[in-house]
Design an enzyme around this catalytic site. Sequence first.
Site, PDB file in Angstrom:
ATOM      1  N   GLU A 281       0.834  -1.204   0.000  1.00 19.07           N
ATOM      2  CA  GLU A 281       0.000   0.000   0.000  1.00 19.07           C
ATOM      3  C   GLU A 281       0.870   1.255   0.000  1.00 19.07           C
ATOM      4  OE1 GLU A 281      -2.705  -0.945   3.351  1.00 19.07           O
ATOM      5  OE2 GLU A 281      -3.986  -1.932   1.856  1.00 19.07           O
ATOM      6  N   ARG A 332      -4.540  -7.874  -8.588  1.00 24.16           N
ATOM      7  CA  ARG A 332      -3.969  -7.792  -7.242  1.00 24.16           C
ATOM      8  C   ARG A 332      -3.882  -9.165  -6.581  1.00 24.16           C
ATOM      9  NH1 ARG A 332      -6.831  -4.362  -2.378  1.00 24.16           N
ATOM     10  NH2 ARG A 332      -6.109  -5.638  -0.638  1.00 24.16           N
ATOM     11  N   LYS A 356      -2.758 -13.446   4.816  1.00 27.13           N
ATOM     12  CA  LYS A 356      -4.209 -13.291   4.961  1.00 27.13           C
ATOM     13  C   LYS A 356      -4.906 -14.490   4.322  1.00 27.13           C
ATOM     14  CE  LYS A 356      -4.509  -8.277   5.327  1.00 27.13           C
ATOM     15  NZ  LYS A 356      -5.178  -7.024   4.935  1.00 27.13           N
ATOM     16  N   ASP A 361      -8.480  -9.464   0.625  1.00 30.65           N
ATOM     17  CA  ASP A 361      -8.494  -8.744   1.894  1.00 30.65           C
ATOM     18  C   ASP A 361      -9.736  -9.029   2.729  1.00 30.65           C
ATOM     19  OD1 ASP A 361      -7.628  -7.036   3.823  1.00 30.65           O
ATOM     20  OD2 ASP A 361      -8.188  -5.188   2.793  1.00 30.65           O
ATOM     21  N   GLU A 383      -3.547 -15.370   8.643  1.00 32.22           N
ATOM     22  CA  GLU A 383      -4.062 -14.160   9.288  1.00 32.22           C
ATOM     23  C   GLU A 383      -5.573 -14.099   9.102  1.00 32.22           C
ATOM     24  OE1 GLU A 383      -1.802 -10.488   8.615  1.00 32.22           O
ATOM     25  OE2 GLU A 383      -3.671  -9.350   8.602  1.00 32.22           O
ATOM     26  N   GLU A 389     -14.016  -5.975   9.732  1.00 37.77           N
ATOM     27  CA  GLU A 389     -13.775  -4.830   8.849  1.00 37.77           C
ATOM     28  C   GLU A 389     -14.740  -4.765   7.659  1.00 37.77           C
ATOM     29  OE1 GLU A 389      -9.730  -4.603   7.476  1.00 37.77           O
ATOM     30  OE2 GLU A 389     -10.210  -3.153   5.916  1.00 37.77           O
TER      31      GLU A 389
END
Length: 677
Positions: A281, A332, A356, A361, A383, A389
């Site tokens: 990022e 991505r 992850k 995400d 993860e 979120e």
Amino acid sequence: DAWLRYAALPCDVRKAASIPAGIVALNDTETSPVYTAGQELHKGVLGILQKDLAVTSTPINGSSITIGTVDAFTSAGGALSELDLKGDGFWLSIKGDSVQIVGQNERGALYGTFQYLSMLAQGNFTEVAYASNPSAPIRWVNQWDNMDDTGTHGSIERGYAGPSIFFAEGLIVEDLTRVSQYARLMASIGLNGIIVNNVNANVNLLNSTNMAGLGRIADAMRPWGVRMGISLNFDSPRTLGKLTTADPLDEGVIQWWDEIATQLHDHVPDFAGVLVKANSESQPGPLTYNRTLADGANLFARAIKPHGDAIVMFRAFVYDNKINQTNWKADRANAAVDFFRDLDGKFDDNVVVQIKYGPIDFQVREPVSPLFGHLQQTGSVVELQVTQEYLGQQCHLVYLPPLWKTILNFDMKVDNQPSLVRDIVSGERFNQKLAGYAAVVNVGTNTSWLGSHLAMSNFYAYGRLAWEPTSDDVAILEDWARLTFGSDRTIIDTITKMSMESWPAHENYTGNLGIQSLTDITGPHYGPKPQSQDGNGWGQWTRADATSIGMDRTVWNGTGYSGQYAPEVAAMYEDIETTPDDLLLWFHHVPYTQQLKSGKTVIQHFYDAHYDGAAVAQTFPKQWEAVKGLIDAERYDEVAFRLEYQAGHALVWRDAINDFYFNMSSIKDEQGRVGNH
Ligand code: GCW
């Protein structure tokens, strides 16, 4: 107290217990987890059985609960046969009024104590004798807490329960009572490590005042067997140390980090390790200096190596957030494997890669990150996210273990051998000493910890699954509900039914068929905003247009992502016929009229699923009414308020998404519901 309330059992239930006469904790050092276990047991038995037992460190023959390590039992003359314990494991034996809790280490003894208390609190007085070992050595939480040098008090990135319990105004808070209570909760579910600050790390955590503060945090958590570590900012040598570079191979930079590691160790002798987010990022990292990610990880690994068994958790969340959607092959999802594939074997032995669960995400559904199949000479850590979120941010009830299990039970079929993710992260599949679990939890100062009573089932279940990933998600939930709200069958059934319906419902009203969570991805990640997915560099694209939708991730015609899996899995995803419906739009770009295996078209499935999911959420407030009067009014009302809100917000989701795709495709809903309001 969350699930550690130790509410008194009803009198008639209590009567059935054969209560030992005293507690023996075979360590009287106040900071030791065995000492803690003795105190906790005293508190628990007092609450649950209303018995005030004396705690001593001198062995008693006969009626007692004795807690200690294997070594302590042996030196106290206890005859122990082969107990088959691994690191942090315990042996629990309950025979009448004689209870033995033997830990492989101090931490294990504490875990066994919590297991015994959990049985008592649920009115379970069964005689048992068994060993229990954790599936993996690393069972950590990550907090994304900010230091907030000025302005707001210790905010938490993606935290939904108030400010930080660790930080305020650039410093570590004075009163660490909540920190030690947090460690208690962690210990009760077998969690043994914590990263206390955000992966987007503030360099000021390393100034001398804060180093001392870190020592205080570690002191507060140590009696609970929880080891503390921190996130590091790769650029610290430049921004804090005023060096001209942060190049991992630069002598000055190496020395700078060595010095930091020494200081950390001085303040925190049992320092757990560091978590590193680099080249992610738009942040700096080794690639900024034309070095490899392994060079970056090894820089830290070598700095901490001389000081004990601390580890580096290097995050695989490395990607470019400015990719170009006009390129059909840009993706991505490819990033993690592209970056890490060739680095296997290049990491020092105190490095693990934290991955992850999916390649994007924390979406409502993703395929398993293919990177789990590529790292064979380096330990992998999965993860997960307890903080919701993308999943309603604790304003929606979403019980996550069913989602986590789709990941943990997935077979990567590496080298044509069974390769379940849970066996990769236990270290077993590739024979790794270091491997395991991390979850972003983000508790805050809210008295409920997560801002929502029901969301705590996810935290509880996370610990239980990290310990034993094959545990049944309903059984975990029932334990949690009994411990949190009492054992009335109506309570257990209501919570179980709603919770088990919640993830499928959420998927239905927020983003189905593998399209991802259709939320506001450039903003707060909350509420519906399908139009935000495309046309930006973040790469959470849907490629929806007037006639078709989905990412083509095939090798033959798309981004090539499906080819990152082992051949058998790759073949399944490559072919539209064998791709499961729930990931169809993740892997394929299809017309809205494409037929699913169910016989419906994609667009009709969208319409129906959004109606179905929202309809389920509509039932939650009504279902919850069944427990009115069975639990305290305060918690009843707080949960009722959130469920009512969720029921309304699910309608907003339903209509926003359905209208968006109706406007885009101009295809009518067969049932005439969409486009009419
Ligand atoms: O998805 C993104 C989150 C960021 C987070 C990042 C990460 C801590 O929106 O808030 O930063 O992932 O995991 O590093």
